[in-house]
Each structure stands twice: as C-alpha cells, then as structure tokens.
Design a protein around this motif. Structure first.
Motif, PDB file in Angstrom:
ATOM      1  N   ASP A 188       9.732   4.596 -11.805  1.00 57.70           N
ATOM      2  CA  ASP A 188      10.399   5.212 -12.948  1.00 57.70           C
ATOM      3  C   ASP A 188      11.017   6.546 -12.565  1.00 57.70           C
ATOM      4  N   GLY A 189      11.593   6.596 -11.358  1.00 61.99           N
ATOM      5  CA  GLY A 189      12.290   7.793 -10.909  1.00 61.99           C
ATOM      6  C   GLY A 189      11.387   8.910 -10.446  1.00 61.99           C
ATOM      7  N   GLU A 190      10.075   8.672 -10.378  1.00 61.26           N
ATOM      8  CA  GLU A 190       9.139   9.723  -9.985  1.00 61.26           C
ATOM      9  C   GLU A 190       8.429   9.324  -8.703  1.00 61.26           C
ATOM     10  N   LEU A 191       8.475  10.235  -7.721  1.00 60.27           N
ATOM     11  CA  LEU A 191       7.795  10.000  -6.453  1.00 60.27           C
ATOM     12  C   LEU A 191       6.308  10.314  -6.613  1.00 60.27           C
ATOM     13  N   ILE A 192       5.452   9.409  -6.119  1.00 57.55           N
ATOM     14  CA  ILE A 192       4.017   9.636  -6.255  1.00 57.55           C
ATOM     15  C   ILE A 192       3.543  10.747  -5.323  1.00 57.55           C
ATOM     16  N   GLY A 193       4.063  10.786  -4.124  1.00 58.03           N
ATOM     17  CA  GLY A 193       3.545  11.727  -3.127  1.00 58.03           C
ATOM     18  C   GLY A 193       4.260  13.057  -3.040  1.00 58.03           C
ATOM     19  N   TYR A 194       5.300  13.284  -3.857  1.00 59.34           N
ATOM     20  CA  TYR A 194       6.088  14.506  -3.716  1.00 59.34           C
ATOM     21  C   TYR A 194       6.428  15.097  -5.069  1.00 59.34           C
ATOM     22  N   ARG A 195       6.730  16.406  -5.071  1.00 59.15           N
ATOM     23  CA  ARG A 195       7.202  17.109  -6.259  1.00 59.15           C
ATOM     24  C   ARG A 195       8.595  17.647  -5.966  1.00 59.15           C
ATOM     25  N   GLU A 202       5.541  18.009  -0.553  1.00 59.69           N
ATOM     26  CA  GLU A 202       4.456  17.042  -0.460  1.00 59.69           C
ATOM     27  C   GLU A 202       3.287  17.513  -1.324  1.00 59.69           C
ATOM     28  N   LEU A 203       2.746  16.603  -2.130  1.00 52.22           N
ATOM     29  CA  LEU A 203       1.654  16.936  -3.030  1.00 52.22           C
ATOM     30  C   LEU A 203       0.312  16.900  -2.307  1.00 52.22           C
ATOM     31  N   LYS A 204      -0.629  17.664  -2.829  1.00 50.94           N
ATOM     32  CA  LYS A 204      -1.989  17.589  -2.332  1.00 50.94           C
ATOM     33  C   LYS A 204      -2.664  16.331  -2.883  1.00 50.94           C
ATOM     34  N   GLU A 205      -3.753  15.952  -2.259  1.00 48.31           N
ATOM     35  CA  GLU A 205      -4.387  14.680  -2.587  1.00 48.31           C
ATOM     36  C   GLU A 205      -4.824  14.599  -4.041  1.00 48.31           C
ATOM     37  N   ARG A 206      -5.325  15.705  -4.604  1.00 48.31           N
ATOM     38  CA  ARG A 206      -5.787  15.647  -5.999  1.00 48.31           C
ATOM     39  C   ARG A 206      -4.630  15.403  -6.963  1.00 48.31           C
ATOM     40  N   ARG A 227       0.826  -1.213   0.000  1.00 50.81           N
ATOM     41  CA  ARG A 227       0.000   0.000   0.000  1.00 50.81           C
ATOM     42  C   ARG A 227       0.856   1.258   0.000  1.00 50.81           C
ATOM     43  N   SER A 228       2.086   1.158   0.472  1.00 53.48           N
ATOM     44  CA  SER A 228       2.972   2.322   0.453  1.00 53.48           C
ATOM     45  C   SER A 228       3.472   2.631  -0.950  1.00 53.48           C
ATOM     46  N   ILE A 229       3.509   1.619  -1.812  1.00 50.31           N
ATOM     47  CA  ILE A 229       4.018   1.848  -3.167  1.00 50.31           C
ATOM     48  C   ILE A 229       3.157   2.851  -3.919  1.00 50.31           C
ATOM     49  N   ASN A 230       1.826   2.773  -3.754  1.00 47.48           N
ATOM     50  CA  ASN A 230       0.966   3.741  -4.432  1.00 47.48           C
ATOM     51  C   ASN A 230       0.464   4.833  -3.488  1.00 47.48           C
ATOM     52  N   HIS A 231       1.148   4.984  -2.354  1.00 50.22           N
ATOM     53  CA  HIS A 231       0.921   6.089  -1.411  1.00 50.22           C
ATOM     54  C   HIS A 231      -0.447   6.019  -0.732  1.00 50.22           C
ATOM     55  N   LEU A 232      -1.079   4.825  -0.710  1.00 47.96           N
ATOM     56  CA  LEU A 232      -2.261   4.669   0.121  1.00 47.96           C
ATOM     57  C   LEU A 232      -1.876   4.748   1.597  1.00 47.96           C
ATOM     58  N   GLU A 233      -0.643   4.344   1.896  1.00 47.37           N
ATOM     59  CA  GLU A 233      -0.074   4.548   3.218  1.00 47.37           C
ATOM     60  C   GLU A 233       1.085   5.517   3.078  1.00 47.37           C
ATOM     61  N   ARG A 234       1.066   6.588   3.819  1.00 47.07           N
ATOM     62  CA  ARG A 234       2.148   7.563   3.786  1.00 47.07           C
ATOM     63  C   ARG A 234       3.269   7.088   4.713  1.00 47.07           C
TER      64      ARG A 234
END
Length: 604
Positions: free
Chosen positions: A415-422, A430-434, A399-406
């Motif tokens: 692919d070198g891109e963080l789901i939860g951050y910019r 930290e990105l907003k939920e949308r 669940r942490s892989i797709n940021h369901l768990e922070r």
C-alpha cells in the motif's frame, strides 16, 4: 455454517490504496544506534585504563615475566599441563559417552550403575580424588589382572610403583571428567527429536550407525558449548595436581617464585599461558560449532573444518546426497499436489487487502544470488501462487515481502509503504527492528514447518500477538481466538499443545494465529509440503475460503491443482528470476516461456 460466512463475520479494516510511488531514486541511510556508540566509547576507555595501569606500573615486573615466559622449566610444565588436558579430555569423554549410553539404555541395572557413578564422582572434589588415588597403596598393596572371584592371576604389580603421580593425575582427571561429560552427552542425546530415532530405525540402520550418523551430529549442537566448558575447566583443573608434586605449569611456577620471591611476575606467566590455552580452545570450539551448524542456519558462515573437508572432496558426496533428497522431496510434493480434491465454490467475502509492489529486488547469500532483479505488482485482494522448482527463490521472495529477509537491492512496498524504511523527502532511512515489527503486523505469515510455540496451547498461540502487539484485552483476545479456532474446525482443540495435534491441525492453528492480527496481506510458504497427503485437503480448504475473503494472499506452493483453482495470477520462478506471470488458464494451458512448459510437463 460455511467457512465463507464465518470469515465474513470477522472484523474488517478498510484500506485505501495510495498512489504508486517509485522508490528507486531514494537514498538509503542506515539506522543509527546512539546507545551502541556510547557503549563502544565506554569500552575503549575501560580497556585503555586497564592497559595503562598494567603496563605503566613497574611492580608488575614485566622484565621478570619476559625472562621466565619461555624458560625451559616453564615450557616443560606447560607440556605436562597440555598432556594431562589431552588425556583427561579424550579418556574422560570416551568414558562419559559410554556412561551416557548406559544411562539411556533399556537396562535398568546398567542405567542405575551409570547414575551411581555420576552421582559419586560429581560429589567428590577433584583434589580429594587425586589424594585418594595417590594413596591407593594403603588400601591395596598390589594391582592384579586376572579372573574375578577365582585364584587365576595373569599379572600383578605393586600399587605404589604402578600408580605414579602422572598416572594418578590422568586417572583422577579422567574419572572426574567422565562424570560431568556423561551428563553433557546425555543432554545432547535427549535433545534430538524422537522422530529422528524413529526415522533411522525405519530405514533399518544399525544402532551404531543411527547414533554416529543421525543422533550424534544433531546432538553435537547441544553438546559442544557445555563440552568445551568442561574441557576448559579440565585445563585449569590440572593446576590441582600440584598436590601430587607433579611439575605441571602451576607447580613449576610455585617452585620458581619460592626461590626468587618474584610472586606476581611468575603468576602472570602462568596466567598468560592459561589465557593462551583458553584462546586456542575457544578458536577450535568456534569452528567446530560452525561445522555442526550446517542445516541449522539459512546462511551458515564457513568453517575451517568444512573448507578442509571440501579440499579432500568429501563435500561433493554431501552435495550429491542433498540434491538427491531435494529431488525426492520435490517428487513427493508433486504427487501430493496431483491428488488434491477441489472444495466447493463459496461466495466472496469482500475483505480489503493491500497492494504489493516489488521493484527490482535482488538478494544474495554469500556468492549465491537467490533473487535477481525481481519486479512484480500484486493487486489488492488478489490471490497469487508462486511456483517453480526447489531453489528457485520462491521462499526468499516471500520472506522479503515482510522484511524477514533484507534485500540487497530494490524495494518492496505494501500500500505504498515500505516495511523496512522511513521516507523523508528523497531519502529512505532504514528502520530499527522495533519499528519494523510494528509495521510487520499488517503482513501475516504461515510457515512451511508451522513454527508454533511448543510450550503454549493452541489458544495461547493465537492470543499471544493480539495481546502484546495490538494491545487487545485478554477477554477480547480469548473470545476472538476461540471464534477463529472454531472457524478452522478446531473448537475442541483450544487447550491442546502442538505436539498433541496432527500436522493438518497444527497448520490450521498457524493460519488462525496469522489471522488474529487481521493483516492486509497473508503469506503462505508451502503450507502443505510438511503434511501427510491425507491432511493436505483440510488445510487447502481453509486457504480456499480465505482466497474469497478479500485479503491479499501470496502462496508459494507445489500444489499445481490448487493453484489452478484458487489463484488469480500464477508466477513461475527459475534461478531467482520471474520467467512468466499470468492467469492460471493461460499459464497452465499455453505458457509463453519454454522453461515454464518444460516444468509443467513434468508436474502436470
């Protein structure tokens, strides 16, 4: 046509794997929400304006308020109010529970009688009911106890002497609350899944035990919010007994302000006391709801009730029961895994997946650390099986892989891109939920308990995300959904609701729903653990075909035979740590870590 050739025809997305980046030196800046700040400032201004108006206006008469707030007559009236609320609540909910059980019983006559009672007493205003009861002596001069329809009488009383104003108030509040609480309790009973009733009956539990131990604890989650609303209304409804000249809180206040003409200060005395009653009830409701939220939340907050029971030692029994259930469920999963049948080998579908890089990830739920400095790199297009005993952190890592768990520490990049951050220079914002939702579409997930939308058909479940997330036209989404459902063997179930499908069929719909977004990575959280052993193979066959598609698959499973056949790499976890990683041939045949050998010796 084979599943392999079917999946080969699906549209593919080309992805180039960017160079590996180290995020450990970046600084994280929490997401900012300007609208929340503006709302907070507005709320502070409103609260200050109201407080200033109330406290600075001498006409509120706060000196009179202070004089009477703790006066003996007011406290005596408050006591009667609390006593009426207590009697009305306890007797009303006891009556309501009986009526609810009668309503759901198999007796048509009893159910009809219950319905008629609820219909009648919900229709009569409380103040009218109180007046009728207070004047009951006009209709019946005596109240007697005996055998109906005979001359046998054990005792009799004068109605006017027997039904005092206090008794009339308690009786009226009880009859009134019973009608409303009956519907609240009935709604809670009906909210419990029918499978719970059937499971309890299969164990041979007595009906009373089924209700008290199986049905009611689950129904309480539905009963509590509406039930406490009824209690609060009852507490305020006691003010209507003034019609009986009973000196409860409101009637006492009326008597006082008619004598000294200080209407507003005395009404504020009553208002504040009602606010105190409401606050106490809300506090009690909060902690009772927390107590009954056990099992419904992944990380439930502590409750005073739970802490009290823990001090009494009752929680030890519950923990032992949970450990026993987990051991039995784990044993059942192992048995299911040992009976898996291998599917025929099919050609690779050459679909491009994404690289998953997990760097020093840690995660805790309260004092429990479920992930402890986990690091792992999964190649694009690989198939990884994560195994380990229950509670080892497998599902949390997934669940942490797709940021369901922070995660609390570390980073996970696809692919070198963080789901939860910019990233901005050396800083991570930290990105907003949308924004997280937009990035999460590249990571599909199939849940252990299916999590299909029960009010949507199979095809509606599949098209929902492409329509709202990808912006696909409805015609295209429907065409692709029908194609996907046909390829997982459900062409004839497109219009069926989840409840009309078997467990294996529901899981295949869930797989089709995840594939509809054409993800780079597909996560499976124990996809067969909730299935009957006879249904396991049909789901595993679909996953085996996906394993040859080129999509990166990560599968948390207890199916050791399946992991040995399909996985490129096996990960063994224990107590939130990765103890061993390697190809199936080595991990299952010659594991390096002694704990891995011990685990496999029990399940192979």
């Amino acid at each position: 046509m084979s599943l392999a050739s079917d999946f080969a025809g699906l549209p593919t997305r080309a992805h180039s794997t960017p160079p590996t980046r180290d995020f450990s030196r970046y600084r994280i800046v929490p997401a900012r929400y300007p609208a929340r700040t503006i709302g907070t400032v507005f709320a502070v201004v409103v609260i200050f304006a109201i407080a200033n108006s109330v406290l600075s206006n001498p006409r509120w008469g706060w000196d009179v308020f202070a004089e009477w707030f703790f006066s003996e007559p007011v406290l005596a009236g408050l006591g009667r109010t609390l006593l009426l609320t207590l009697f009305g609540t306890v007797l009303g909910f006891l009556l309501g529970t009986g009526l609810a059980l009668a309503r759901v019983s198999g007796s048509p006559l009893l159910a009809s009688l219950s319905w008629a009672y609820v219909w009648l007493f919900r229709s009569i205003p409380l103040i009218v009911l109180l007046l009728i009861l207070n004047n009951l002596g006009y209709l019946y001069s005596t109240v007697w106890l005996g055998i109906p329809f005979t001359e046998i009488t054990f005792a009799s009383w004068s109605t006017t002497q027997f039904i005092t104003p206090f008794f009339a108030a308690v009786l009226g509040l009880t009859l009134h609350a019973g009608a409303f609480s009956s519907e609240i309790v009935r709604g809670g009973i009906l909210s419990v899944d029918q499978g719970q009733h059937e499971a309890a009956a299969a164990l041979g539990l007595p009906r009373r035990r089924q209700f008290s131990r199986i049905v009611l604890p689950q129904a309480m989650r539905t009963i509590l919010p509406n039930g406490f609303n009824e209690i609060i209304l009852l507490a305020k409804g006691t003010s209507q007994v003034y019609i009986l000249a009973l000196p409860e809180l409101f009637y006492t206040i009326q008597i006082i302000y008619r004598r000294n003409l200080e209407v507003i200060p005395l009404l504020m005395v009553a208002t504040v006391w009602y606010l105190v009653i409401l606050s106490v009830l809300s506090f009690v409701q909060h902690h009772i709801e927390r107590y009954y939220s056990r099992g419904a939340l992944r990380n439930p907050p502590p409750s005073l009730i739970g802490l009290a029971l823990a001090r009494l030692g009752r929680s030890r029994d519950a923990a032992a029961a949970r450990r026993t259930e987990a051991a039995l469920a784990q044993a059942g999963s192992y048995q299911a895994g040992s009976s898996a049948v291998a599917a025929p080998s099919l050609a690779s579908l050459q679909r491009s997946g994404g690289e998953i890089r997990i760097s020093n990830v840690s995660k805790s739920f309260g004092p429990l650390k479920v992930l402890d400095d986990v690091s792992l790199v999964l190649r694009p297009g690989s198939v990884t099986a994560i195994i380990g005993q229950s509670g080892s952190g497998k599902s949390t890592l997934l669940r942490s892989i797709n940021h369901l768990e922070r995660v609390d520490e570390g980073f996970i990049a696809i692919d070198g891109e963080l789901i939860g951050y910019r990233q901005d220079g050396d800083t991570l914002y930290e990105l907003k939920e949308r924004e997280i939702l937009k990035r999460r579409v590249d990571v599909g997930m199939v849940f252990q308990s299916f999590n299909l939308f029960p009010h949507l058909t199979a095809i509606e479940n599949v098209i929902e995300a492409p329509l709202s997330v990808r912006g696909v036209s409805r015609e295209q989404a429907l065409a692709e959904a029908r194609e996907l459902l046909a390829r997982v063997g459900l062409a004839d179930k497109v219009d069926a609701y989840p409840r009309q499908l078997s467990g294996g069929q529901q899981q295949r719909v869930a797989i089709a729903r995840a594939l509809a977004l054409k993800p780079k990575v597909l996560l499976f959280d124990e996809p067969t653990s909730a299935l009957d052993p006879e249904l396991v193979n049909e789901v595993l066959d679909v996953i085996k075909e996906l394993a040859r598609s080129g999509t990166t698959l990560v599968i948390v499973t207890h199916e050791i035979g399946f992991a040995r056949e399909v996985a490129d790499e096996v990960v063994f976890m224990e107590a939130g740590r990765i103890l061993e990683v390697g190809p199936p041939a080595r991990v299952f045949a010659e594991p390096d870590h002694p704990r891995t050998r011990e685990f496999l010796a029990k399940v192979l």
